[in-house]
Motif scaffolding. Structure first.
Motif, PDB file in Angstrom:
ATOM      1  N   UNK A  24       0.837  -1.199   0.000  1.00 52.52           N
ATOM      2  CA  UNK A  24       0.000   0.000   0.000  1.00 52.52           C
ATOM      3  C   UNK A  24       0.874   1.251   0.000  1.00 52.52           C
ATOM      4  N   UNK A  25       1.891   1.260   0.848  1.00 53.01           N
ATOM      5  CA  UNK A  25       2.774   2.434   0.927  1.00 53.01           C
ATOM      6  C   UNK A  25       3.525   2.654  -0.379  1.00 53.01           C
ATOM      7  N   UNK A  26       3.999   1.578  -0.994  1.00 55.82           N
ATOM      8  CA  UNK A  26       4.720   1.712  -2.269  1.00 55.82           C
ATOM      9  C   UNK A  26       3.813   2.266  -3.365  1.00 55.82           C
ATOM     10  N   UNK A  55      -2.165   4.293   7.131  1.00 58.69           N
ATOM     11  CA  UNK A  55      -2.992   4.498   5.943  1.00 58.69           C
ATOM     12  C   UNK A  55      -3.176   5.985   5.661  1.00 58.69           C
ATOM     13  N   UNK A  56      -3.375   6.776   6.705  1.00 64.78           N
ATOM     14  CA  UNK A  56      -3.510   8.224   6.521  1.00 64.78           C
ATOM     15  C   UNK A  56      -2.189   8.800   6.017  1.00 64.78           C
ATOM     16  N   UNK A  57      -1.086   8.275   6.528  1.00 60.34           N
ATOM     17  CA  UNK A  57       0.229   8.680   6.029  1.00 60.34           C
ATOM     18  C   UNK A  57       0.321   8.421   4.523  1.00 60.34           C
ATOM     19  N   UNK A  58      -0.182   7.273   4.082  1.00 57.87           N
ATOM     20  CA  UNK A  58      -0.161   6.944   2.655  1.00 57.87           C
ATOM     21  C   UNK A  58      -1.011   7.928   1.857  1.00 57.87           C
ATOM     22  N   UNK A  59      -2.123   8.358   2.414  1.00 62.91           N
ATOM     23  CA  UNK A  59      -2.999   9.314   1.717  1.00 62.91           C
ATOM     24  C   UNK A  59      -2.343  10.676   1.525  1.00 62.91           C
ATOM     25  N   UNK A  60      -1.334  10.975   2.302  1.00 63.85           N
ATOM     26  CA  UNK A  60      -0.647  12.261   2.173  1.00 63.85           C
ATOM     27  C   UNK A  60       0.037  12.411   0.804  1.00 63.85           C
ATOM     28  N   UNK A  61       0.140  11.330   0.054  1.00 67.12           N
ATOM     29  CA  UNK A  61       0.715  11.374  -1.291  1.00 67.12           C
ATOM     30  C   UNK A  61      -0.272  11.887  -2.339  1.00 67.12           C
ATOM     31  N   UNK A  62      -1.503  12.083  -1.944  1.00 65.28           N
ATOM     32  CA  UNK A  62      -2.563  12.480  -2.862  1.00 65.28           C
ATOM     33  C   UNK A  62      -3.002  13.907  -2.556  1.00 65.28           C
ATOM     34  N   UNK A  66      -9.504  17.154  -1.264  1.00 61.43           N
ATOM     35  CA  UNK A  66     -10.636  16.224  -1.170  1.00 61.43           C
ATOM     36  C   UNK A  66     -10.704  15.478   0.170  1.00 61.43           C
ATOM     37  N   UNK A  67      -9.614  15.477   0.903  1.00 61.22           N
ATOM     38  CA  UNK A  67      -9.560  14.779   2.187  1.00 61.22           C
ATOM     39  C   UNK A  67      -9.868  15.695   3.371  1.00 61.22           C
ATOM     40  N   UNK A  68     -10.195  16.950   3.094  1.00 60.44           N
ATOM     41  CA  UNK A  68     -10.350  17.949   4.151  1.00 60.44           C
ATOM     42  C   UNK A  68     -11.273  17.487   5.280  1.00 60.44           C
ATOM     43  N   UNK A  69     -12.514  17.145   4.955  1.00 60.79           N
ATOM     44  CA  UNK A  69     -13.466  16.759   5.999  1.00 60.79           C
ATOM     45  C   UNK A  69     -13.034  15.484   6.722  1.00 60.79           C
ATOM     46  N   UNK A  70     -12.501  14.535   5.974  1.00 62.24           N
ATOM     47  CA  UNK A  70     -12.016  13.300   6.602  1.00 62.24           C
ATOM     48  C   UNK A  70     -10.865  13.613   7.556  1.00 62.24           C
ATOM     49  N   UNK A  71      -9.955  14.480   7.130  1.00 68.81           N
ATOM     50  CA  UNK A  71      -8.811  14.827   7.978  1.00 68.81           C
ATOM     51  C   UNK A  71      -9.268  15.543   9.250  1.00 68.81           C
ATOM     52  N   UNK A  89      -1.870  16.432   6.538  1.00 69.19           N
ATOM     53  CA  UNK A  89      -2.683  16.599   5.330  1.00 69.19           C
ATOM     54  C   UNK A  89      -3.300  17.995   5.319  1.00 69.19           C
ATOM     55  N   UNK A  90      -3.861  18.410   6.447  1.00 69.01           N
ATOM     56  CA  UNK A  90      -4.485  19.729   6.526  1.00 69.01           C
ATOM     57  C   UNK A  90      -3.484  20.847   6.253  1.00 69.01           C
TER      58      UNK A  90
END
Length: 133
Positions: A24-26, A55-62, A66-71, A89-90
């Motif tokens: 996942x990280x790769x 997983x949230x760390x992995x999302x930081x690559x995107x 779009x992740x605002x509310x989730x973050x 992310x924020x």
């Protein structure tokens, strides 16, 4: 293995979690579009409960917007690692306006005043609230 094979490994319930996380990280580091929805789904899966911060760390690559509310939610309700990764992310978001910003600000200020908060969360909430200025 190509990316499609890696994604199939991640989807396979027989693949141990300890093997899925590096895949996942790769893929996230490559900004693979197919892994993004899998990461979001994994955040709600009991199988991934102990690695949600990763997983949230992995999302930081995107893209962060779009992740605002989730973050905001992860910051409020997440454990130490989740909340800190969410703050990262924020921090990448340049500008959020209007109802989205107002709703998030109201939620953060309400949570900030909760006397049950841990010291680290109060400090992190204060930092993020400072981003709204």
């Amino acid at each position: 293995m190509n990316n499609n094979e890696l994604i199939e490994q991640i989807k396979n319930p027989q693949t141990p979690l300890r093997n899925k996380i590096p895949l996942i990280l790769d893929l996230a580091e490559q900004r693979n579009r197919e892994i993004y929805p899998l990461i979001l789904a994994a955040l709600n899966s009991a199988e991934y409960a102990k690695v949600r911060g990763t997983l949230i760390y992995a999302l930081a690559n995107y893209p962060a917007e779009p992740l605002f509310e989730k973050a905001i939610g992860w910051l409020i309700d997440g454990n130490f690692e989740m909340a800190h990764e969410a703050a990262g992310i924020l921090d990448k978001i340049e500008k959020i306006e209007g109802a989205r910003a107002n709703k998030a600000y109201a939620a953060l200020t309400t949570v900030l005043n909760n006397p049950a908060n841990e010291t680290w969360r109060v400090e992190l909430l204060g930092e993020v609230l400072g981003m709204f200025e």
